[in-house]
Design an enzyme around this catalytic site. Structure first.
Site, PDB file in Angstrom:
ATOM      1  N   CYS A  90       0.838  -1.201   0.000  1.00 44.51           N
ATOM      2  CA  CYS A  90       0.000   0.000   0.000  1.00 44.51           C
ATOM      3  C   CYS A  90       0.878   1.259   0.000  1.00 44.51           C
ATOM      4  CB  CYS A  90      -0.966  -0.038   1.186  1.00 44.51           C
ATOM      5  SG  CYS A  90      -2.382   1.075   1.010  1.00 44.51           S
ATOM      6  N   HIS A 178      -3.739  -5.360   0.889  1.00 48.00           N
ATOM      7  CA  HIS A 178      -3.132  -5.773   2.162  1.00 48.00           C
ATOM      8  C   HIS A 178      -3.179  -7.295   2.283  1.00 48.00           C
ATOM      9  CE1 HIS A 178      -2.540  -1.846   4.131  1.00 48.00           C
ATOM     10  NE2 HIS A 178      -3.558  -1.467   3.378  1.00 48.00           N
ATOM     11  N   GLU A 180      -1.834  -9.125   4.420  1.00 53.88           N
ATOM     12  CA  GLU A 180      -1.748  -9.589   5.804  1.00 53.88           C
ATOM     13  C   GLU A 180      -3.102  -9.767   6.488  1.00 53.88           C
ATOM     14  OE1 GLU A 180      -1.348  -5.043   5.995  1.00 53.88           O
ATOM     15  OE2 GLU A 180      -0.853  -6.691   4.641  1.00 53.88           O
TER      16      GLU A 180
END
Length: 528
Positions: A90, A178, A180
């Protein structure tokens, strides 16, 4: 205070440069789930410091800023010339693009927040095994308009032209999504691709290797000196007690300070468990009256916390002098404590934080500097789930490992307003019923925390033919992965009914039970 780092500690295979993202800690956890050691560091880390650590890969986290803001966090541009693989996530990707000559523009009306299917444009090591049109989690306003030389676009979405980019020759990669967060369908695949295929990391981070590396370091650091540990009975201090007992045996003394705010039967259980069953030296300090006296007339929650914390330090000082001398103090500091309290985003030149400090933790900087201890903090780089695995490997039973988190000030901050013996006894009984019924229903291990709160008001009720005027109790049950965010637990009505019936019938001065259905955010897990 002496040095708080043990010698010959393992260097991280993956470094995560933190640009103020709420997910930086989560990135580290995900990498460790892949059995690779990772650490979060300041974005101000220099190229020289990185070379000294010699990681196999670097991740640039997301962040709340635009790369064109005056105060936007940056990093040493030479990082991109080290030959070490870099993955920008990002904001991290946007910063890399800008620093290397590309352009980033505000997304205006084409911002992306939430789930978005990605369309894969070219095969790449980063997106290997990621299915086309799989869902990834987006959270960005700015977007990349023009790529630096040597980069190609490898994926896009409907609203984002450059959802993933690659410079294979220089081993520089970026994703706008993202990977994660759990909402990213193939997020762990992307992380593993970067960690294994691109950075060539070995999956050698686990409980067994941690023990093999840590026990000799503890022995080396401590030598034949005595170590003092403040034991609370929580999973952190309990695991640390077992670890130190395994490493140094009788050189360890645990101090259990009973401030009078613990759960029902807990002091007796802890002394029986540690001292009698496992023969760990535990000094029991009964300070109940002392703590309660200090809270007389106090209603503000922050003042209660400060008073309890300050009195704990004074009791600890007095008793450590009486029991000592001790060369070392052991603390159950965990990695999230270090990140939140010390902050990773410290400008080494000014000492100023980039991110707002969230809160002070009891284990980090909580003791006065004139206590002449050297610190032993072997759990300092572990996350909570890793501590639970470690406790299991050391032989701690489930009743310790899987117990719900409990605040340091204990029941004193679950009694809203002034604390009294009567209120403590009332809440202690109600809280025990909550946990007892949750366990009987087989829900305990599926819930992050389940507890009772006593409100400082009274409500009208009817019991038998008589009017009652008594306290209400709040039932708080939440589900969470790490306590950072939480949702209220959907408890079956039958269980709620049993809890309510038992509390109003078995606990004196309570005539009403209410159920808190607030998530975090906007609320917090604890009421105070």
């Amino acid at each position: 205070m002496g040095k708080n780092l043990l010698k010959k500690e393992r260097d991280p295979s993956i470094l995560i440069l933190d640009f103020g993202s709420q997910y930086s800690e989560l990135i580290a956890r995900r990498i460790r789930e892949a059995n690779v050691f990772s650490l979060v560091v300041s974005n101000f880390i220099s190229t020289k410091e990185i070379q000294d650590i010699n990681p196999q890969g670097i991740i640039l986290s997301g962040g709340p800023n635009s790369v064109y803001e005056d105060n936007a966090p940056k990093c040493d541009q030479n990082i991109f010339n080290l030959g070490i693989p870099v993955l920008g996530i990002c904001y991290g990707m946007q910063l890399m693009v800008k620093e290397l000559g590309g352009t980033v523009t505000p997304a205006n009306n084409r911002s992306e927040y939430g789930r978005a299917p990605i369309k894969i444009d070219f095969e790449s090591d980063l997106l290997s095994s990621v299915k086309d049109k799989s869902i990834m989690w987006m959270s960005h306003g700015d977007s990349i308009n023009h790529l630096p030389n040597g980069f190609i676009k490898i994926a896009h979405t409907e609203n984002t032209l450059h959802a993933a980019i690659s410079n294979k020759e220089k081993k520089l990669f970026g994703v706008q999504f993202h990977p994660e967060v759990i909402h990213s369908e193939y997020g762990m695949t992307v992380i593993k691709n970067f960690v294994y295929s691109i950075s060539k990391c070995k999956a050698d981070w686990n409980t067994e290797t941690f023990l093999e590396e840590t026990i000799p370091r503890i022995k080396e650091q401590v030598g034949d000196k005595k170590v003092l540990l403040a034991l609370s009975g929580g999973v952190d201090s309990s695991t640390l007690a077992f670890l130190l007992n395994k490493a140094i045996g009788k050189q360890l003394t645990c101090m259990f300070i009973d401030q009078g705010f613990m759960r029902k039967g807990e002091p007796e259980f802890l002394m029986e468990f540690f001292a009698k069953k496992f023969h760990i030296k535990v000094e029991y300090i009964n300070a109940r009256e002392r703590f309660l006296h200090k809270l007389n007339g106090v209603t503000d929650p922050e003042e209660k916390r400060k008073i309890i914390g300050g009195e704990f330090i004074r009791v600890f000082e007095e008793e450590s002098h009486r029991l000592g001398p001790f060369e070392y103090l052991a603390q159950g500091t965990l990695y999230p404590d270090v990140i939140e309290s010390a902050g990773t985003n410290l400008d080494p030149k000014t000492g100023e934080r980039i991110a707002v400090k969230i809160k002070s933790h009891h284990n980090v900087g909580g003791l006065p500097k004139d206590l002449q201890f050297k610190l032993v903090e072997p759990l300092r780089k572990l996350f909570k789930d890793e501590v639970r695995k470690l406790g299991n490997a050391l032989g701690l039973p489930d009743e310790i490992i899987k117990r719900h988190p409990f605040p340091g000030p204990g029941l004193a901050i679950r009694i809203l307003g002034e604390v009294s013996i009567e209120k403590l006894n009332c809440l202690r009984d109600a809280d025990w019923i909550v946990r007892d019924e949750i366990k009987k229903a087989g829900l305990y291990n599926d819930i992050w925390q389940a507890f009772a709160v006593l409100l400082p008001v009274k409500t009208v009720g009817v019991m038998g033919d008589k009017r009652t005027y008594a306290w209400p109790v709040v039932l708080r049950c939440v589900s969470s992965e790490d306590g950072m965010t939480a949702d209220w637990s959907r408890i079956p009505y039958e269980t709620l009914e049993r809890i309510s019936n038992r509390i109003v019938n078995e606990v004196a001065q309570v005539n009403r039970v209410v159920f808190d259905i607030t998530s975090k955010p906007p609320g917090t897990i604890e009421w105070e």
